[in-house]
Motif scaffolding. Structure first.
Motif, PDB file in Angstrom:
ATOM      1  N   THR A  65       0.834  -1.210   0.000  1.00  0.00           N
ATOM      2  CA  THR A  65       0.000   0.000   0.000  1.00  0.00           C
ATOM      3  C   THR A  65       0.863   1.253   0.000  1.00  0.00           C
ATOM      4  O   THR A  65       0.620   2.191  -0.764  1.00  0.00           O
ATOM      5  CB  THR A  65      -0.934   0.011   1.226  1.00  0.00           C
ATOM      6  OG1 THR A  65      -1.752  -1.161   1.198  1.00  0.00           O
ATOM      7  CG2 THR A  65      -1.831   1.246   1.208  1.00  0.00           C
ATOM      8  N   ASN A  66       1.889   1.259   0.858  1.00  0.00           N
ATOM      9  CA  ASN A  66       2.771   2.428   0.928  1.00  0.00           C
ATOM     10  C   ASN A  66       3.603   2.590  -0.332  1.00  0.00           C
ATOM     11  O   ASN A  66       3.854   3.716  -0.781  1.00  0.00           O
ATOM     12  CB  ASN A  66       3.685   2.326   2.155  1.00  0.00           C
ATOM     13  CG  ASN A  66       2.934   2.564   3.447  1.00  0.00           C
ATOM     14  OD1 ASN A  66       1.959   3.308   3.475  1.00  0.00           O
ATOM     15  ND2 ASN A  66       3.375   1.940   4.530  1.00  0.00           N
ATOM     16  N   ILE A  67       4.036   1.469  -0.898  1.00  0.00           N
ATOM     17  CA  ILE A  67       4.782   1.544  -2.163  1.00  0.00           C
ATOM     18  C   ILE A  67       3.899   2.159  -3.239  1.00  0.00           C
ATOM     19  O   ILE A  67       4.338   3.007  -4.023  1.00  0.00           O
ATOM     20  CB  ILE A  67       5.275   0.147  -2.599  1.00  0.00           C
ATOM     21  CG1 ILE A  67       6.288  -0.400  -1.608  1.00  0.00           C
ATOM     22  CG2 ILE A  67       5.901   0.221  -4.003  1.00  0.00           C
ATOM     23  CD1 ILE A  67       6.695  -1.839  -1.882  1.00  0.00           C
ATOM     24  N   SER A  68       2.642   1.745  -3.263  1.00  0.00           N
ATOM     25  CA  SER A  68       1.693   2.272  -4.240  1.00  0.00           C
ATOM     26  C   SER A  68       1.494   3.771  -4.069  1.00  0.00           C
ATOM     27  O   SER A  68       1.518   4.536  -5.049  1.00  0.00           O
ATOM     28  CB  SER A  68       0.359   1.541  -4.116  1.00  0.00           C
ATOM     29  OG  SER A  68      -0.593   2.058  -5.023  1.00  0.00           O
ATOM     30  N   LEU A  69       1.334   4.214  -2.829  1.00  0.00           N
ATOM     31  CA  LEU A  69       1.109   5.633  -2.560  1.00  0.00           C
ATOM     32  C   LEU A  69       2.322   6.473  -2.937  1.00  0.00           C
ATOM     33  O   LEU A  69       2.194   7.538  -3.551  1.00  0.00           O
ATOM     34  CB  LEU A  69       0.774   5.837  -1.078  1.00  0.00           C
ATOM     35  CG  LEU A  69      -0.598   5.330  -0.614  1.00  0.00           C
ATOM     36  CD1 LEU A  69      -0.700   5.392   0.913  1.00  0.00           C
ATOM     37  CD2 LEU A  69      -1.714   6.158  -1.248  1.00  0.00           C
ATOM     38  N   LEU A  70       3.506   5.997  -2.584  1.00  0.00           N
ATOM     39  CA  LEU A  70       4.720   6.782  -2.814  1.00  0.00           C
ATOM     40  C   LEU A  70       5.177   6.744  -4.272  1.00  0.00           C
ATOM     41  O   LEU A  70       5.759   7.711  -4.770  1.00  0.00           O
ATOM     42  CB  LEU A  70       5.845   6.278  -1.905  1.00  0.00           C
ATOM     43  CG  LEU A  70       5.637   6.523  -0.408  1.00  0.00           C
ATOM     44  CD1 LEU A  70       6.679   5.773   0.415  1.00  0.00           C
ATOM     45  CD2 LEU A  70       5.716   8.024  -0.092  1.00  0.00           C
ATOM     46  N   SER A  71       4.926   5.636  -4.936  1.00  0.00           N
ATOM     47  CA  SER A  71       5.374   5.494  -6.334  1.00  0.00           C
ATOM     48  C   SER A  71       4.313   5.932  -7.337  1.00  0.00           C
ATOM     49  O   SER A  71       4.607   6.114  -8.518  1.00  0.00           O
ATOM     50  CB  SER A  71       5.757   4.040  -6.616  1.00  0.00           C
ATOM     51  OG  SER A  71       4.613   3.206  -6.553  1.00  0.00           O
ATOM     52  N   LYS A  72       3.067   6.050  -6.843  1.00  0.00           N
ATOM     53  CA  LYS A  72       1.925   6.373  -7.705  1.00  0.00           C
ATOM     54  C   LYS A  72       1.704   5.291  -8.770  1.00  0.00           C
ATOM     55  O   LYS A  72       1.302   5.573  -9.895  1.00  0.00           O
ATOM     56  CB  LYS A  72       2.099   7.752  -8.338  1.00  0.00           C
ATOM     57  CG  LYS A  72       2.164   8.890  -7.316  1.00  0.00           C
ATOM     58  CD  LYS A  72       2.312  10.244  -7.977  1.00  0.00           C
ATOM     59  CE  LYS A  72       2.379  11.352  -6.930  1.00  0.00           C
ATOM     60  NZ  LYS A  72       2.575  12.693  -7.522  1.00  0.00           N
ATOM     61  N   ILE A  73       1.982   4.065  -8.363  1.00  0.00           N
ATOM     62  CA  ILE A  73       1.721   2.899  -9.204  1.00  0.00           C
ATOM     63  C   ILE A  73       0.593   2.114  -8.541  1.00  0.00           C
ATOM     64  O   ILE A  73       0.627   1.863  -7.340  1.00  0.00           O
ATOM     65  CB  ILE A  73       2.964   1.999  -9.336  1.00  0.00           C
ATOM     66  CG1 ILE A  73       4.137   2.785  -9.938  1.00  0.00           C
ATOM     67  CG2 ILE A  73       2.665   0.776 -10.197  1.00  0.00           C
ATOM     68  CD1 ILE A  73       5.466   2.023  -9.907  1.00  0.00           C
ATOM     69  N   SER A  74      -0.414   1.738  -9.288  1.00  0.00           N
ATOM     70  CA  SER A  74      -1.555   1.042  -8.703  1.00  0.00           C
ATOM     71  C   SER A  74      -1.140  -0.294  -8.096  1.00  0.00           C
ATOM     72  O   SER A  74      -0.169  -0.918  -8.544  1.00  0.00           O
ATOM     73  CB  SER A  74      -2.638   0.808  -9.757  1.00  0.00           C
ATOM     74  OG  SER A  74      -2.227  -0.180 -10.683  1.00  0.00           O
ATOM     75  N   VAL A  75      -1.881  -0.729  -7.072  1.00  0.00           N
ATOM     76  CA  VAL A  75      -1.593  -2.002  -6.414  1.00  0.00           C
ATOM     77  C   VAL A  75      -1.671  -3.153  -7.406  1.00  0.00           C
ATOM     78  O   VAL A  75      -0.857  -4.084  -7.380  1.00  0.00           O
ATOM     79  CB  VAL A  75      -2.561  -2.234  -5.232  1.00  0.00           C
ATOM     80  CG1 VAL A  75      -2.425  -3.660  -4.690  1.00  0.00           C
ATOM     81  CG2 VAL A  75      -2.307  -1.220  -4.121  1.00  0.00           C
ATOM     82  N   GLY A  76      -2.651  -3.099  -8.305  1.00  0.00           N
ATOM     83  CA  GLY A  76      -2.805  -4.155  -9.307  1.00  0.00           C
ATOM     84  C   GLY A  76      -1.602  -4.281 -10.220  1.00  0.00           C
ATOM     85  O   GLY A  76      -1.199  -5.388 -10.586  1.00  0.00           O
ATOM     86  N   THR A  77      -1.011  -3.147 -10.589  1.00  0.00           N
ATOM     87  CA  THR A  77       0.197  -3.155 -11.425  1.00  0.00           C
ATOM     88  C   THR A  77       1.414  -3.556 -10.611  1.00  0.00           C
ATOM     89  O   THR A  77       2.308  -4.255 -11.103  1.00  0.00           O
ATOM     90  CB  THR A  77       0.420  -1.764 -12.048  1.00  0.00           C
ATOM     91  OG1 THR A  77      -0.706  -1.427 -12.855  1.00  0.00           O
ATOM     92  CG2 THR A  77       1.672  -1.736 -12.912  1.00  0.00           C
ATOM     93  N   LEU A  78       1.461  -3.128  -9.354  1.00  0.00           N
ATOM     94  CA  LEU A  78       2.604  -3.400  -8.478  1.00  0.00           C
ATOM     95  C   LEU A  78       2.766  -4.882  -8.165  1.00  0.00           C
ATOM     96  O   LEU A  78       3.891  -5.392  -8.131  1.00  0.00           O
ATOM     97  CB  LEU A  78       2.430  -2.656  -7.148  1.00  0.00           C
ATOM     98  CG  LEU A  78       3.060  -1.285  -6.984  1.00  0.00           C
ATOM     99  CD1 LEU A  78       2.700  -0.730  -5.616  1.00  0.00           C
ATOM    100  CD2 LEU A  78       4.571  -1.359  -7.153  1.00  0.00           C
ATOM    101  N   HIS A  79       1.652  -5.540  -7.893  1.00  0.00           N
ATOM    102  CA  HIS A  79       1.734  -6.899  -7.351  1.00  0.00           C
ATOM    103  C   HIS A  79       2.575  -7.852  -8.198  1.00  0.00           C
ATOM    104  O   HIS A  79       3.492  -8.509  -7.674  1.00  0.00           O
ATOM    105  CB  HIS A  79       0.327  -7.468  -7.142  1.00  0.00           C
ATOM    106  CG  HIS A  79       0.331  -8.797  -6.455  1.00  0.00           C
ATOM    107  ND1 HIS A  79       0.256  -9.981  -7.147  1.00  0.00           N
ATOM    108  CD2 HIS A  79       0.428  -9.130  -5.140  1.00  0.00           C
ATOM    109  CE1 HIS A  79       0.308 -10.983  -6.299  1.00  0.00           C
ATOM    110  NE2 HIS A  79       0.399 -10.511  -5.079  1.00  0.00           N
TER     111      HIS A  79
END
Length: 238
Positions: free
Chosen positions: A26-40
Protein backbone atom coordinates in the motif's frame (compact mmCIF):
# COMPACT_ATOMS: atom_id res chain seq x y z
CA UNK A 1 11.25 6.98 -25.64
CA UNK A 2 11.73 5.47 -22.18
CA UNK A 3 10.23 2.05 -21.49
CA UNK A 4 7.48 2.54 -18.87
CA UNK A 5 7.49 -1.00 -17.38
CA UNK A 6 11.25 -0.73 -16.84
CA UNK A 7 10.87 2.70 -15.26
CA UNK A 8 8.35 1.26 -12.80
CA UNK A 9 10.83 -1.40 -11.70
CA UNK A 10 13.59 1.17 -11.23
CA UNK A 11 11.26 3.48 -9.30
CA UNK A 12 10.33 0.64 -6.92
CA UNK A 13 13.98 -0.34 -6.34
CA UNK A 14 15.05 3.25 -5.73
CA UNK A 15 12.11 3.82 -3.38
CA UNK A 16 13.03 0.78 -1.31
CA UNK A 17 16.64 1.87 -1.22
CA UNK A 18 15.44 5.05 0.52
CA UNK A 19 13.36 3.06 3.04
CA UNK A 20 15.81 0.54 4.48
CA UNK A 21 13.21 -1.06 6.78
CA UNK A 22 10.95 -1.76 3.82
CA UNK A 23 7.43 -0.78 2.81
CA UNK A 24 4.20 -2.67 2.39
CA UNK A 25 2.46 -2.75 -0.98
CA UNK A 26 0.00 0.00 0.00
CA UNK A 27 2.77 2.43 0.93
CA UNK A 28 4.78 1.54 -2.16
CA UNK A 29 1.69 2.27 -4.24
CA UNK A 30 1.11 5.63 -2.56
CA UNK A 31 4.72 6.78 -2.81
CA UNK A 32 5.37 5.49 -6.33
CA UNK A 33 1.93 6.37 -7.70
CA UNK A 34 1.72 2.90 -9.20
CA UNK A 35 -1.56 1.04 -8.70
CA UNK A 36 -1.59 -2.00 -6.41
CA UNK A 37 -2.80 -4.15 -9.31
CA UNK A 38 0.20 -3.15 -11.43
CA UNK A 39 2.60 -3.40 -8.48
CA UNK A 40 1.73 -6.90 -7.35
CA UNK A 41 3.18 -8.92 -10.31
CA UNK A 42 6.28 -6.68 -10.38
CA UNK A 43 6.92 -7.24 -6.67
CA UNK A 44 6.35 -10.99 -7.02
CA UNK A 45 8.86 -11.14 -9.88
CA UNK A 46 11.44 -9.15 -7.89
CA UNK A 47 10.92 -11.50 -4.95
CA UNK A 48 11.38 -14.54 -7.16
CA UNK A 49 14.56 -13.04 -8.62
CA UNK A 50 15.74 -12.34 -5.04
CA UNK A 51 16.06 -8.60 -5.59
CA UNK A 52 13.58 -8.19 -2.73
CA UNK A 53 12.74 -10.08 0.42
CA UNK A 54 9.46 -10.05 2.35
CA UNK A 55 9.43 -9.41 6.10
CA UNK A 56 6.07 -9.12 7.88
CA UNK A 57 4.38 -7.83 4.69
CA UNK A 58 7.17 -5.30 4.12
CA UNK A 59 9.18 -5.51 0.92
CA UNK A 60 12.88 -4.92 1.63
CA UNK A 61 15.68 -4.39 -0.87
CA UNK A 62 17.93 -7.44 -1.03
CA UNK A 63 20.61 -6.19 -3.45
CA UNK A 64 23.22 -3.51 -3.88
CA UNK A 65 21.62 -0.96 -6.18
CA UNK A 66 24.76 -0.57 -8.25
CA UNK A 67 22.87 -3.06 -10.46
CA UNK A 68 20.63 -0.16 -11.45
CA UNK A 69 23.55 1.71 -12.99
CA UNK A 70 24.61 -1.44 -14.82
CA UNK A 71 21.05 -2.03 -15.99
CA UNK A 72 20.67 1.46 -17.41
CA UNK A 73 23.95 1.15 -19.30
CA UNK A 74 23.01 -2.26 -20.69
CA UNK A 75 19.49 -1.16 -21.59
CA UNK A 76 20.75 1.92 -23.46
CA UNK A 77 23.11 -0.19 -25.56
CA UNK A 78 20.44 -2.82 -26.18
CA UNK A 79 18.39 -0.13 -27.89
CA UNK A 80 21.34 0.61 -30.17
CA UNK A 81 21.76 -3.08 -31.05
CA UNK A 82 18.06 -3.38 -31.87
CA UNK A 83 18.20 -0.26 -34.04
CA UNK A 84 21.31 -1.38 -35.92
CA UNK A 85 20.21 -4.96 -36.55
CA UNK A 86 16.47 -4.29 -36.71
CA UNK A 87 16.01 -7.46 -34.66
CA UNK A 88 14.75 -8.37 -31.20
CA UNK A 89 17.29 -8.15 -28.38
CA UNK A 90 16.84 -9.69 -24.92
CA UNK A 91 18.65 -9.40 -21.59
CA UNK A 92 18.82 -12.36 -19.22
CA UNK A 93 20.32 -13.19 -15.85
CA UNK A 94 20.92 -16.44 -13.98
CA UNK A 95 18.62 -17.01 -11.01
CA UNK A 96 17.44 -20.24 -9.38
CA UNK A 97 18.80 -22.49 -12.15
CA UNK A 98 16.88 -20.57 -14.82
CA UNK A 99 17.46 -17.69 -17.19
CA UNK A 100 15.22 -14.75 -16.30
CA UNK A 101 14.34 -12.10 -18.87
CA UNK A 102 14.94 -8.59 -17.51
CA UNK A 103 14.50 -6.47 -20.62
CA UNK A 104 13.58 -6.71 -24.30
CA UNK A 105 13.95 -4.39 -27.29
CA UNK A 106 12.02 -5.23 -30.44
CA UNK A 107 13.79 -2.90 -32.84
CA UNK A 108 11.92 -2.80 -36.15
CA UNK A 109 11.47 -6.55 -36.21
CA UNK A 110 7.98 -7.87 -36.81
CA UNK A 111 8.88 -11.03 -34.91
CA UNK A 112 6.70 -11.53 -31.84
CA UNK A 113 8.61 -13.43 -29.18
CA UNK A 114 6.85 -15.69 -26.70
CA UNK A 115 9.02 -14.50 -23.82
CA UNK A 116 8.24 -11.29 -21.94
CA UNK A 117 9.98 -9.37 -19.16
CA UNK A 118 9.83 -11.41 -15.97
CA UNK A 119 9.56 -14.78 -17.73
CA UNK A 120 12.03 -17.59 -17.09
CA UNK A 121 13.31 -20.42 -19.29
CA UNK A 122 15.52 -23.47 -19.00
CA UNK A 123 19.20 -22.63 -19.32
CA UNK A 124 19.97 -25.61 -21.57
CA UNK A 125 17.34 -24.65 -24.17
CA UNK A 126 18.37 -21.04 -24.75
CA UNK A 127 21.37 -19.16 -26.12
CA UNK A 128 21.03 -16.73 -23.21
CA UNK A 129 21.18 -19.56 -20.70
CA UNK A 130 24.22 -21.09 -22.34
CA UNK A 131 25.99 -17.71 -22.41
CA UNK A 132 25.40 -17.32 -18.67
CA UNK A 133 27.26 -20.62 -18.14
CA UNK A 134 30.27 -19.92 -20.39
CA UNK A 135 32.64 -19.43 -17.42
CA UNK A 136 31.23 -22.33 -15.42
CA UNK A 137 33.20 -25.54 -14.94
CA UNK A 138 31.77 -28.94 -15.80
CA UNK A 139 31.08 -29.67 -12.12
CA UNK A 140 29.42 -26.27 -11.65
CA UNK A 141 27.17 -26.86 -14.65
CA UNK A 142 26.19 -30.29 -13.33
CA UNK A 143 25.38 -28.75 -9.96
CA UNK A 144 23.31 -25.94 -11.50
CA UNK A 145 21.44 -28.29 -13.85
CA UNK A 146 20.71 -30.96 -11.26
CA UNK A 147 17.24 -31.45 -12.72
CA UNK A 148 15.34 -33.36 -15.37
CA UNK A 149 15.74 -32.00 -18.89
CA UNK A 150 12.46 -31.03 -20.54
CA UNK A 151 12.37 -30.76 -24.32
CA UNK A 152 10.90 -27.56 -25.76
CA UNK A 153 11.32 -28.92 -29.28
CA UNK A 154 12.79 -31.99 -30.94
CA UNK A 155 16.16 -30.19 -31.06
CA UNK A 156 16.31 -29.33 -27.35
CA UNK A 157 19.26 -30.98 -25.59
CA UNK A 158 17.81 -33.72 -23.42
CA UNK A 159 20.58 -34.77 -21.00
CA UNK A 160 23.51 -33.36 -19.05
CA UNK A 161 26.21 -35.24 -21.00
CA UNK A 162 25.09 -33.80 -24.33
CA UNK A 163 24.82 -30.36 -22.76
CA UNK A 164 28.37 -30.53 -21.37
CA UNK A 165 29.59 -31.53 -24.84
CA UNK A 166 27.68 -28.62 -26.40
CA UNK A 167 29.13 -26.16 -23.85
CA UNK A 168 32.70 -27.32 -24.54
CA UNK A 169 32.18 -26.48 -28.21
CA UNK A 170 30.60 -23.11 -27.43
CA UNK A 171 33.37 -22.11 -25.00
CA UNK A 172 35.84 -22.34 -27.90
CA UNK A 173 33.70 -19.83 -29.83
CA UNK A 174 33.21 -17.47 -26.86
CA UNK A 175 29.58 -16.95 -27.83
CA UNK A 176 26.51 -19.18 -27.81
CA UNK A 177 23.72 -19.99 -30.21
CA UNK A 178 20.78 -22.29 -30.64
CA UNK A 179 18.72 -23.08 -33.72
CA UNK A 180 15.22 -24.32 -33.02
CA UNK A 181 16.05 -25.57 -29.51
CA UNK A 182 13.79 -23.20 -27.55
CA UNK A 183 11.24 -22.52 -30.28
CA UNK A 184 11.27 -24.50 -33.51
CA UNK A 185 10.72 -21.35 -35.60
CA UNK A 186 13.58 -19.25 -34.22
CA UNK A 187 17.35 -19.10 -33.86
CA UNK A 188 19.27 -17.11 -31.29
CA UNK A 189 22.84 -15.83 -30.76
CA UNK A 190 24.08 -14.62 -27.36
CA UNK A 191 27.12 -13.14 -25.61
CA UNK A 192 27.93 -12.88 -21.92
CA UNK A 193 28.32 -9.54 -20.10
CA UNK A 194 31.10 -9.57 -17.49
CA UNK A 195 31.88 -7.33 -14.54
CA UNK A 196 35.07 -7.89 -12.55
CA UNK A 197 35.64 -11.08 -14.57
CA UNK A 198 32.27 -12.48 -13.51
CA UNK A 199 29.32 -13.06 -15.84
CA UNK A 200 26.44 -10.90 -14.59
CA UNK A 201 24.08 -11.10 -17.58
CA UNK A 202 23.78 -12.08 -21.22
CA UNK A 203 22.44 -10.43 -24.37
CA UNK A 204 20.82 -12.26 -27.25
CA UNK A 205 19.46 -11.51 -30.70
CA UNK A 206 16.62 -13.65 -32.07
CA UNK A 207 15.84 -14.20 -35.75
CA UNK A 208 13.63 -16.52 -37.77
CA UNK A 209 15.35 -19.89 -38.16
CA UNK A 210 15.13 -19.94 -41.94
CA UNK A 211 17.06 -16.62 -42.07
CA UNK A 212 20.00 -18.07 -40.14
CA UNK A 213 23.25 -18.48 -42.06
CA UNK A 214 26.97 -17.75 -41.55
CA UNK A 215 26.71 -14.23 -42.98
CA UNK A 216 23.83 -13.29 -40.67
CA UNK A 217 25.61 -14.90 -37.72
CA UNK A 218 28.74 -12.85 -38.42
CA UNK A 219 26.73 -9.63 -38.71
CA UNK A 220 24.85 -10.22 -35.47
CA UNK A 221 27.94 -11.35 -33.57
CA UNK A 222 29.95 -8.34 -34.73
CA UNK A 223 27.25 -5.99 -33.44
CA UNK A 224 26.82 -7.87 -30.16
CA UNK A 225 30.56 -7.92 -29.49
CA UNK A 226 30.89 -4.22 -30.28
CA UNK A 227 28.30 -3.26 -27.67
CA UNK A 228 29.45 -5.96 -25.25
CA UNK A 229 32.84 -4.19 -25.19
CA UNK A 230 31.21 -0.78 -24.69
CA UNK A 231 29.00 -2.09 -21.87
CA UNK A 232 31.80 -3.92 -20.07
CA UNK A 233 34.13 -0.94 -20.32
CA UNK A 234 31.39 1.30 -18.85
CA UNK A 235 30.27 -0.92 -15.99
CA UNK A 236 33.83 -1.79 -14.96
CA UNK A 237 34.95 1.86 -14.81
CA UNK A 238 32.60 3.73 -12.46
Amino acid sequence: MLHKPTLRVIKILELLQEHKDGLNITNISLLSKISVGTLHPILQTLLKLEYLKLDNKNYILNINLSINSDFEIIKSNMNKIAQELKQSVQLGILKNNKVYYLHKCNGNSKIILKTTIGDSANLYATALGKALLLNSSESEIKNILNTDFVKNTEKTISNIDDFIKNMKELKKLNFTYEIGEFDEDFACIAVAICKANKIIAALSVTILKFHYNEKIQEQILSCLNKYKAIIENSINNY
